[in-house]
Design a protein around this motif. Structure first.
Motif, PDB file in Angstrom:
ATOM      1  N   LEU A  67     -13.120  22.329 -34.781  1.00 60.69           N
ATOM      2  CA  LEU A  67     -13.946  22.745 -33.652  1.00 60.69           C
ATOM      3  C   LEU A  67     -15.028  23.734 -34.094  1.00 60.69           C
ATOM      4  N   PHE A  71     -18.060  21.074 -35.050  1.00 59.12           N
ATOM      5  CA  PHE A  71     -18.641  21.014 -33.707  1.00 59.12           C
ATOM      6  C   PHE A  71     -19.672  22.110 -33.509  1.00 59.12           C
ATOM      7  N   CYS A 151     -16.033  15.228 -33.576  1.00 62.39           N
ATOM      8  CA  CYS A 151     -16.709  16.500 -33.261  1.00 62.39           C
ATOM      9  C   CYS A 151     -18.163  16.471 -33.715  1.00 62.39           C
ATOM     10  N   ALA A 155     -21.396  16.780 -31.365  1.00 65.30           N
ATOM     11  CA  ALA A 155     -22.358  17.848 -31.652  1.00 65.30           C
ATOM     12  C   ALA A 155     -23.746  17.281 -31.915  1.00 65.30           C
ATOM     13  N   VAL A 172     -22.222  24.323 -26.390  1.00 68.83           N
ATOM     14  CA  VAL A 172     -21.106  24.008 -27.292  1.00 68.83           C
ATOM     15  C   VAL A 172     -20.090  25.155 -27.338  1.00 68.83           C
ATOM     16  N   TYR A 176     -16.253  24.767 -26.511  1.00 76.04           N
ATOM     17  CA  TYR A 176     -15.312  25.259 -27.535  1.00 76.04           C
ATOM     18  C   TYR A 176     -14.229  26.142 -26.925  1.00 76.04           C
ATOM     19  N   SER A 238     -17.383  11.256 -27.402  1.00 75.77           N
ATOM     20  CA  SER A 238     -18.220  11.739 -28.505  1.00 75.77           C
ATOM     21  C   SER A 238     -19.241  10.701 -28.946  1.00 75.77           C
TER      22      SER A 238
END
Length: 254
Positions: A67, A71, A151, A155, A172, A176, A238
């Motif tokens: 993460l 990410f 991830c 992103a 983000v 998170y 995603s």
């Protein structure tokens, strides 16, 4: 072309290492949490139960690594580059968007491996965990790399749609901390959440590794269906966001 890819990957790896946030939250922070909680919160736990609970913490805290690195770190770096038109400038030197993405993907996996290795060394030197089933370790590590790919896709899509560092970073970060809080990585147990939030939390694979995977680790019966469903859901979201970004911004710019 191979030489240019090598330098691109090298540049991206060094950028991640020099990025204080990615390095701290991807490597130092999970080690700190793991050691502090295992030495503090588990201090009064009976010695027979402590290795199992410590192993559960080891698995749960490891979810912070993908993460943080794949990410937040990727979204922050890529959105900053998009805001400054870095991909456009690189395209003038023959660096296509696809090649740039592949270079970033390889570099981030290298950085992830470094952070994960550092996490294992930094935690296992200070704590004792219950011995796992070999297959449980294999699936755990494989899932971390798989989720990391999802991830990056998420992103990349978010950053490519917004193209502003400040807004991307805020979004983000919100995602998170939401995933961490709902997944039990911030001290809130899954069972203590309202039923609606529990159902939302179970949609993400991070939750299943933080809550319940220890059963498989210890050789007890474990139902993989919820974990597999969550992986499919997270992959769909995603990859879907990344594809939408291609449609919105154009594949050549991505």
């Amino acid at each position: 072309m191979k030489k240019s890819m090598f330098y691109l990957v090298k540049y991206e790896v060094l950028s991640n290492l020099y990025n204080g946030y990615s390095f701290f939250f991807g490597a130092i922070f999970p080690i700190f949490l793991m050691v502090i909680i295992s030495k503090g919160a588990l201090n009064d736990v009976p010695s027979k139960l402590k290795p199992e609970l410590t192993a559960g913490l080891l698995i749960g805290m490891s979810m912070i690594i993908p993460l943080s690195t794949m990410f937040i770190g990727y979204a922050a770096t890529f959105s900053n580059e998009l805001e400054k038109d870095v991909p456009v400038r690189l395209s003038l030197f023959g660096m296509s968007g696809t090649r740039l993405f592949m270079g970033k993907l390889i570099a981030n996996y290298v950085f992830l491996t470094f952070c994960f290795a550092l996490y294992l060394v930094g935690t296992l030197c200070f704590v004792t965990i219950a011995s796992p089933k070999p297959m449980a370790v294999f699936i755990w590590i494989a899932a971390i790399y798989l989720m990391s790919g999802f991830c990056i896709a998420l992103a990349h899509g978010i950053a490519n749609i917004i193209r502003r560092f400040g807004i991307t970073y805020a979004l983000v970060m919100a995602i998170y901390f939401t995933i961490m809080a709902l997944g039990g990585m911030m001290g809130i147990k899954l069972k203590d959440l309202p039923l609606e939030l529990q159902n939302i939390s179970k949609l993400f694979p991070f939750t299943h590794f933080s809550n319940g995977y220890i059963d498989f680790w210890m050789g007890r019966d474990y139902n993989f269906a919820p974990l597999i469903h969550s992986l499919i859901f997270f992959a769909t979201i995603s990859i879907g966001v990344m594809i939408i970004s291609f449609k919105v911004r154009g594949r050549a710019e991505s």
